[in-house]
Write a protein that holds these residues in place. Sequence first.
Motif, mmCIF file in Angstrom:
data_model
loop_
_atom_site.group_PDB
_atom_site.id
_atom_site.type_symbol
_atom_site.label_atom_id
_atom_site.label_comp_id
_atom_site.label_asym_id
_atom_site.label_seq_id
_atom_site.Cartn_x
_atom_site.Cartn_y
_atom_site.Cartn_z
ATOM 1 N N ASP A 157 6.798 13.762 3.902
ATOM 2 C CA ASP A 157 6.149 12.507 4.294
ATOM 3 C C ASP A 157 4.649 12.711 4.530
ATOM 4 O OD1 ASP A 157 5.946 9.815 5.167
ATOM 5 O OD2 ASP A 157 6.133 10.461 7.253
ATOM 6 N N VAL A 158 4.308 13.765 5.268
ATOM 7 C CA VAL A 158 2.899 14.050 5.574
ATOM 8 C C VAL A 158 2.140 14.371 4.291
ATOM 9 C CG1 VAL A 158 1.348 15.697 6.686
ATOM 10 C CG2 VAL A 158 3.310 14.770 7.940
ATOM 11 N N PHE A 159 2.756 15.191 3.427
ATOM 12 C CA PHE A 159 2.079 15.561 2.186
ATOM 13 C C PHE A 159 1.764 14.332 1.340
ATOM 14 C CE2 PHE A 159 2.129 16.560 -2.326
ATOM 15 C CZ PHE A 159 1.184 17.568 -2.392
ATOM 16 N N ALA A 213 1.775 7.327 -8.468
ATOM 17 C CA ALA A 213 0.660 7.232 -7.524
ATOM 18 C C ALA A 213 0.153 8.601 -7.118
ATOM 19 C CB ALA A 213 1.087 6.453 -6.282
ATOM 20 N N VAL A 214 1.037 9.626 -7.170
ATOM 21 C CA VAL A 214 0.644 10.980 -6.781
ATOM 22 C C VAL A 214 1.016 11.937 -7.897
ATOM 23 C CG1 VAL A 214 0.902 12.808 -5.088
ATOM 24 C CG2 VAL A 214 1.045 10.429 -4.362
ATOM 25 N N SER A 215 0.123 12.835 -8.206
ATOM 26 C CA SER A 215 0.400 13.842 -9.225
ATOM 27 C C SER A 215 0.511 15.207 -8.566
ATOM 28 C CB SER A 215 -0.727 13.882 -10.261
ATOM 29 O OG SER A 215 -0.522 14.932 -11.170
ATOM 30 N N TYR A 216 1.641 15.929 -8.767
ATOM 31 C CA TYR A 216 1.859 17.264 -8.194
ATOM 32 C C TYR A 216 1.601 18.296 -9.270
ATOM 33 C CZ TYR A 216 4.340 14.478 -4.751
ATOM 34 O OH TYR A 216 4.667 13.552 -3.811
ATOM 35 N N SER A 266 -1.983 10.391 -0.878
ATOM 36 C CA SER A 266 -1.999 9.031 -1.415
ATOM 37 C C SER A 266 -3.049 8.173 -0.723
ATOM 38 C CB SER A 266 -0.624 8.381 -1.240
ATOM 39 O OG SER A 266 0.382 9.170 -1.809
ATOM 40 N N HIS A 267 -3.376 7.046 -1.362
ATOM 41 C CA HIS A 267 -4.307 6.068 -0.773
ATOM 42 C C HIS A 267 -3.607 5.301 0.341
ATOM 43 C CE1 HIS A 267 -7.426 3.014 -0.518
ATOM 44 N NE2 HIS A 267 -6.452 2.094 -0.571
ATOM 45 N N ARG A 268 -4.294 5.120 1.452
ATOM 46 C CA ARG A 268 -3.789 4.333 2.577
ATOM 47 C C ARG A 268 -4.740 3.160 2.819
ATOM 48 N NH1 ARG A 268 1.103 5.718 2.647
ATOM 49 N NH2 ARG A 268 1.468 5.279 4.854
ATOM 50 N N PRO A 269 -4.295 2.111 3.482
ATOM 51 C CA PRO A 269 -5.164 0.954 3.717
ATOM 52 C C PRO A 269 -6.429 1.311 4.487
ATOM 53 C CG PRO A 269 -2.883 0.414 4.213
ATOM 54 C CD PRO A 269 -2.935 1.895 3.974
ATOM 55 N N TYR A 270 -6.338 2.318 5.341
ATOM 56 C CA TYR A 270 -7.457 2.659 6.228
ATOM 57 C C TYR A 270 -8.267 3.861 5.749
ATOM 58 C CZ TYR A 270 -3.520 5.520 7.747
ATOM 59 O OH TYR A 270 -2.431 6.345 7.759
ATOM 60 N N ARG A 271 -7.888 4.465 4.582
ATOM 61 C CA ARG A 271 -8.669 5.587 4.057
ATOM 62 C C ARG A 271 -8.269 5.851 2.613
ATOM 63 N NH1 ARG A 271 -5.088 9.153 3.044
ATOM 64 N NH2 ARG A 271 -3.421 9.720 4.498
ATOM 65 N N PRO A 272 -9.159 6.477 1.845
ATOM 66 C CA PRO A 272 -8.816 6.845 0.464
ATOM 67 C C PRO A 272 -7.905 8.076 0.448
ATOM 68 C CG PRO A 272 -11.000 7.631 0.997
ATOM 69 C CD PRO A 272 -10.557 6.800 2.187
ATOM 70 N N ALA A 273 -7.323 8.362 -0.713
ATOM 71 C CA ALA A 273 -6.468 9.551 -0.859
ATOM 72 C C ALA A 273 -7.266 10.819 -0.593
ATOM 73 C CB ALA A 273 -5.869 9.582 -2.257
ATOM 74 N N LEU A 274 -6.674 11.759 0.158
ATOM 75 C CA LEU A 274 -7.352 13.025 0.460
ATOM 76 C C LEU A 274 -7.111 14.075 -0.620
ATOM 77 C CD1 LEU A 274 -6.575 13.236 4.296
ATOM 78 C CD2 LEU A 274 -8.660 12.409 3.176
ATOM 79 N N GLY A 275 -6.081 13.888 -1.423
ATOM 80 C CA GLY A 275 -5.802 14.816 -2.515
ATOM 81 C C GLY A 275 -4.814 15.906 -2.148
ATOM 82 N N TYR A 278 0.817 -1.213 0.000
ATOM 83 C CA TYR A 278 0.000 0.000 0.000
ATOM 84 C C TYR A 278 0.854 1.269 0.000
ATOM 85 C CZ TYR A 278 -4.126 -2.878 0.792
ATOM 86 O OH TYR A 278 -5.128 -3.807 0.671
ATOM 87 N N THR A 279 2.094 1.112 0.440
ATOM 88 C CA THR A 279 2.981 2.299 0.445
ATOM 89 C C THR A 279 4.008 2.227 -0.687
ATOM 90 O OG1 THR A 279 4.482 1.237 2.024
ATOM 91 C CG2 THR A 279 2.742 2.645 2.924
ATOM 92 N N ALA A 280 3.723 1.393 -1.683
ATOM 93 C CA ALA A 280 4.645 1.293 -2.812
ATOM 94 C C ALA A 280 4.856 2.659 -3.451
ATOM 95 C CB ALA A 280 4.077 0.310 -3.840
#
Length: 514
Positions: A445-447, A510-513, A452-461, A327-329
């Motif tokens: 790291d926080v950003f 996985a993340v677009s800036y 990003s998507h985490r096992p316990y919640r969807p990506a916040l954007g 999930y953190t790939a």
Amino acid sequence: MNQWEQSINKLEQHMPKSLYEDIQILLQEISQVVDVSFSSLWLCSQNMARLQCYQLLTSDGNTLSNNLCISSNMAPGFFQEMEETSFLEISSEESTHPFRTILESSLHHHVSTIFVHILRRRGVILGVIASSKKTTCHPLNWTKEEKLTVGYIGKLATLSFWHHHQKEVKRQLIQKERRLETLTKNMSDLITEVSLDLRILQTTPSSSDMLGYPPEERLGRSIFEFVHPKDQQSLKDTLQRILLEGAEITNTYRVLNSSGEYVYLESIGRRNIESSGKVVSIIFTSRNVTERVLVNQKLNKSYLEAKKNIYGFINTLGSIVEARDPYTAGHQQNVASLAKAIGKKMGLKQKELEGLELAALVHDIGKIYIPTEILCKPGKIMPIEYKMIQEHACHGKKLLESVSSTWPLATIVSQHHERIDGSGYPLGLANKDLLIESKIVAVADVFDAMASHRPYRPALGTEKALEELISKANIIYDKEVVDALVSVVTKDCITIEQDDLSMIKPLSTAVSYG
């Protein structure tokens, strides 16, 4: 030929001797043509502050001490008169005149009118000749012919001073030239004078030892005949800066020696300016730094090889973490890319950026000690499980402390969950105790975690992640780091810089800036 003309001819035939002998002859000659009780010569200081007796000769041939001195403070009017006239007389009635007082005290008897002739050269007062007739003379007053005689002798005294001064200047110049010649013959550095059209005008003998060329073999030739083709443009730029800016500039370049091999010279160049202010040439002071350059090249090669190895090792560690936590790939690569971009924006040095990037690549390495079922748990994490996850910062520190590195990797990894108000973990460190690299990794790291998507919640954007960080800037996150992040995310395009030694993977999609 009268008596005075005979005296002048006699003096001219005897001069020059030593300065002291010259003056003695001149003073003796005054007593031959004028019946004087004494004659003396006094030298004036450069600032017209005092007169110092150089020689005083009495009528019986005795020479008195030359320690006599009169200052402008003692007789300001006397010094003023000297500047305004060619000669002056101090009569017997001027019994309290400081000059008379000093002379009578030294001679131990009264003197008649003192005739003072001022010695000048090119308008500058060099000193005076002071004489007094015997009290038995008749007439006591100085006649015109007697004054002219002293004047002629004064001119000869001035010439004598000038002659001996020139001799001394020449002697000192010869000594200086000999010392300079000895110095240049024995100096290891090479000094070269180059004309404005960049031809060698002169060079020191060390050219033979340093390059194998006798100095005369290089004269008149362009300096670029000897400079390595790949270094010529750099040297041209240096020469242009020297001429335009007037600065002393150091440059290192390769020069061909007489054996056909290139050696490295480190040269300091400066303009050679005439007294008129005109630039006439360029002076280079050079030394052979071949050994130093080769050693540095070997060290740099070893450093790059070590850097390549540690990058490979760090990436391997990062891959282990991501293999256990799919999930953190890409998370660590994302954080590394973003942290490096923030560091650049903040002006960190290259070496600091390298350490920052490496630490960010393995900032979660301690998670290999956390059970997979906890890392990948899709539901709510229990307090005890969260406590176990928090320990990954300490585990990461322990792992990296065994890695030999010039960067503080273990410290950065152990601090990436600390906060500037002391509310973070594992040690609750505050702002002043945190490395700037740790603060950067924390924000990156926080950003990435929020975006990003985490096992316990969807990506916040991206927008939510930025809002969170901006709202907590200067509270739990370093404001300068957050400002740099905002600039990077909203204005810059973030990519990993690939070089021939980098083992870092491209930024995850996985993340677009922006």
